[in-house]
Design a protein around this motif. Structure first.
Motif, short mmCIF file in Angstrom:
data_model
loop_
_atom_site.label_atom_id
_atom_site.label_comp_id
_atom_site.label_asym_id
_atom_site.label_seq_id
_atom_site.Cartn_x
_atom_site.Cartn_y
_atom_site.Cartn_z
N GLN A 52 26.23 79.01 21.23
CA GLN A 52 27.54 78.55 20.12
C GLN A 52 27.78 79.58 18.95
O GLN A 52 28.97 79.62 18.78
CB GLN A 52 27.02 77.15 19.65
CG GLN A 52 28.00 76.50 18.82
CD GLN A 52 29.11 75.83 19.62
OE1 GLN A 52 29.08 75.52 20.68
NE2 GLN A 52 30.30 75.97 18.91
N PHE A 55 29.56 82.62 20.37
CA PHE A 55 30.70 82.26 20.92
C PHE A 55 31.85 81.97 19.60
O PHE A 55 32.91 82.46 19.46
CB PHE A 55 30.94 80.72 21.61
CG PHE A 55 32.29 80.21 21.63
CD1 PHE A 55 33.29 80.59 22.48
CD2 PHE A 55 32.68 79.27 20.64
CE1 PHE A 55 34.49 80.32 22.38
CE2 PHE A 55 33.80 78.46 20.74
CZ PHE A 55 34.91 79.11 21.62
N GLU A 56 31.26 81.31 18.60
CA GLU A 56 32.20 81.24 17.24
C GLU A 56 32.50 82.49 16.67
O GLU A 56 33.65 82.80 16.22
CB GLU A 56 31.28 80.41 16.43
CG GLU A 56 31.33 78.81 16.45
CD GLU A 56 30.47 77.99 15.91
OE1 GLU A 56 30.04 78.57 14.96
OE2 GLU A 56 30.52 76.78 15.98
N HIS A 59 35.03 84.47 18.93
CA HIS A 59 36.37 83.68 18.83
C HIS A 59 37.09 83.90 17.41
O HIS A 59 38.31 84.05 17.32
CB HIS A 59 36.05 82.06 18.98
CG HIS A 59 37.33 81.23 19.32
ND1 HIS A 59 38.34 80.86 18.27
CD2 HIS A 59 38.22 81.00 20.42
CE1 HIS A 59 39.14 80.18 18.80
NE2 HIS A 59 39.13 80.43 20.05
N THR A 94 42.32 87.77 26.53
CA THR A 94 42.48 86.26 26.55
C THR A 94 41.66 85.51 25.52
O THR A 94 40.53 86.00 25.20
CB THR A 94 42.40 85.59 28.04
OG1 THR A 94 40.96 85.86 28.44
CG2 THR A 94 43.34 86.27 28.84
N GLU A 95 41.86 84.13 25.30
CA GLU A 95 40.99 83.58 24.46
C GLU A 95 39.82 83.44 24.75
O GLU A 95 39.57 83.05 25.99
CB GLU A 95 41.62 82.27 23.85
CG GLU A 95 41.00 81.33 22.87
CD GLU A 95 41.79 79.97 22.58
OE1 GLU A 95 41.09 79.35 21.78
OE2 GLU A 95 42.82 79.87 23.13
N PRO A 96 38.63 83.61 24.27
CA PRO A 96 37.32 83.30 24.66
C PRO A 96 37.28 81.66 24.94
O PRO A 96 37.84 80.95 23.92
CB PRO A 96 36.48 83.95 23.48
CG PRO A 96 37.43 84.86 22.72
CD PRO A 96 38.58 84.38 22.78
N LYS A 97 36.21 81.28 25.63
CA LYS A 97 35.98 79.90 25.96
C LYS A 97 34.47 79.44 25.80
O LYS A 97 33.83 80.46 26.37
CB LYS A 97 36.68 79.35 27.24
CG LYS A 97 38.17 79.44 27.16
CD LYS A 97 38.71 78.81 28.66
CE LYS A 97 40.13 78.95 28.63
NZ LYS A 97 40.67 78.66 29.91
N LEU A 98 34.07 78.60 25.56
CA LEU A 98 32.63 78.17 25.24
C LEU A 98 31.96 78.28 26.65
O LEU A 98 30.78 78.82 26.75
CB LEU A 98 32.35 77.11 24.58
CG LEU A 98 30.95 76.59 24.08
CD1 LEU A 98 30.16 77.64 23.37
CD2 LEU A 98 30.91 75.11 23.44
N GLU A 99 32.61 77.97 27.74
CA GLU A 99 31.73 77.70 28.97
C GLU A 99 31.81 79.07 29.62
O GLU A 99 30.76 79.11 30.32
CB GLU A 99 32.76 76.92 29.90
CG GLU A 99 34.12 77.40 30.29
CD GLU A 99 35.02 76.59 29.41
OE1 GLU A 99 36.20 76.49 29.56
OE2 GLU A 99 34.77 76.05 28.28
N ASP A 100 32.24 80.07 28.92
CA ASP A 100 32.03 81.47 29.54
C ASP A 100 30.99 82.13 29.07
O ASP A 100 30.50 83.09 29.48
CB ASP A 100 33.25 82.32 29.42
CG ASP A 100 34.64 82.05 29.87
OD1 ASP A 100 34.24 81.32 31.20
OD2 ASP A 100 35.69 82.18 29.30
#
Length: 329
Positions: A52, A55-56, A59, A94-100
């Motif tokens: 998490q 990711f933050e 992002h 592309t925009e990063p996603k948490l599920e990645d």
């Protein structure tokens, strides 16, 4: 012939190396299932928290510099020499996603084909080893000459031994592949996902397992052939290992265009119902530069089936001729 084969089966099962080989195969199968269980474990709470945070950070960087990086990449792409990758391949901000982030769920239909292929190699090796030992030990100890005094018809003796090896390998292969299929499904159903495992998927997996069983039986018989030709277990294993290292690894690595005529590729094509391999295609460009590209090639199931069938028939025929004519003392 049936009575001879049943006698050979009893002798095969009673051998110590057969028992050790079966135990080793079952132990390795258990280790494969244990490794699958370890690899399918979900992330811990601490790992999820760490993902998490990462990711933050990523992002936030994308929000600040994503458009700038995309524009710069597109500018760099335009100046790339030919042949160049597509714009989407080179510039993908592309925009990063948490599920990645983090470990994705283990998917049964993605994992099981490689496990079945690996189990096929294990069973083929074990069958070859048991077969080579079965006949190689009889020649090196001289027991084969005593056996021929009771049954002088050599081709019947030869055929019964190979048939016993093939038939004796089938139950082990069936049990191992059933354990791999069933055990992997139960593990991933609990820890990952079995979505998409339709009736057709089970049918394809069953066919793959069936082809692996036939291959294990053939490998056991061919191990017996090589053991009878070389008359010693160690010699048979040495020749097999020498082929794997020198031909498959060294020769196959340097001359990639010869891969369709190597055993490993055709082994894969038979088990997986077709396979692919890669070769480097190099050429000179119009501006005098030299570049290479990787090209994917296909080996069909039919090619693999015919290749393995011809090799099996030729080796069995060669072994039969040597067994019939050569002195066994």
């Amino acid at each position: 012939m049936i009575r001879l084969t049943s006698v050979e089966l009893r002798r095969l099962i009673a051998r110590r190396l057969t028992v050790v080989g079966v135990a080793a195969v079952l132990l390795i199968t258990a280790f494969l299932l244990f490794a699958t269980w370890r690899n399918s474990q979900p992330l811990t709470a601490a790992e999820q928290q760490q993902n998490q945070v990462i990711f933050e950070q990523i992002h936030k960087d994308w929000e600040l510099h994503g458009e700038e990086n995309q524009a710069q990449c597109e500018k760099d792409w335009e100046s790339q020499p030919d042949p160049k990758p597509t714009l989407e391949e080179m510039c993908n901000y592309t925009e990063p996603k948490l599920e990645d982030f983090g470990r994705p769920k283990t998917v049964f239909t993605e994992v099981i084909p490689d496990l079945l292929l690996g189990s096929s190699y294990l069973l083929a090796f074990a069958g070859f080893l048991i077969g080579a030992s079965f006949l190689g030990a009889e020649f090196s100890s001289g027991a084969i000459s005593n056996w021929l005094t009771f049954e002088p018809r050599r081709l019947r003796v030869y055929g019964s031994k190979l048939l016993a090896l093939a038939v004796g390998m089938i139950p082990l292969a069936v049990v191992v592949l059933a354990l791999v299929l069933g055990g992997t499904f139960l593990i991933i159903d609990h820890l990952g996902t079995t979505a998409g495992t339709t009736g057709k998927a089970w049918g394809d997996l069953t066919e793959t397992a069936g082809r692996a069983v036939l291959l294990a039986a053939a490998a056991a018989a061919l191990g017996g052939v090589v053991g009878s030709l070389l008359r010693h277990t160690a010699a048979a294993i040495g020749v097999a290992m020498g082929y794997v290292v020198l031909v498959e690894a060294v020769f196959g690595g340097f001359l990639t265009t010869a891969q369709p005529w190597l055993i490993r590729i055709n082994f894969d094509a038979w088990v997986k119902h077709g396979t692919t391999y890669f070769v480097d295609k190099c050429q000179t460009s119009v501006d005098g530069g030299y570049f290479c590209e990787t090209v994917e090639k296909t080996v069909s199931f039919e090619h693999g089936a015919w290749y393995l069938a011809v090799i099996t028939v030729l080796l069995i025929a060669a072994g039969a001729g040597a067994f019939y004519r050569r002195d066994v003392n």
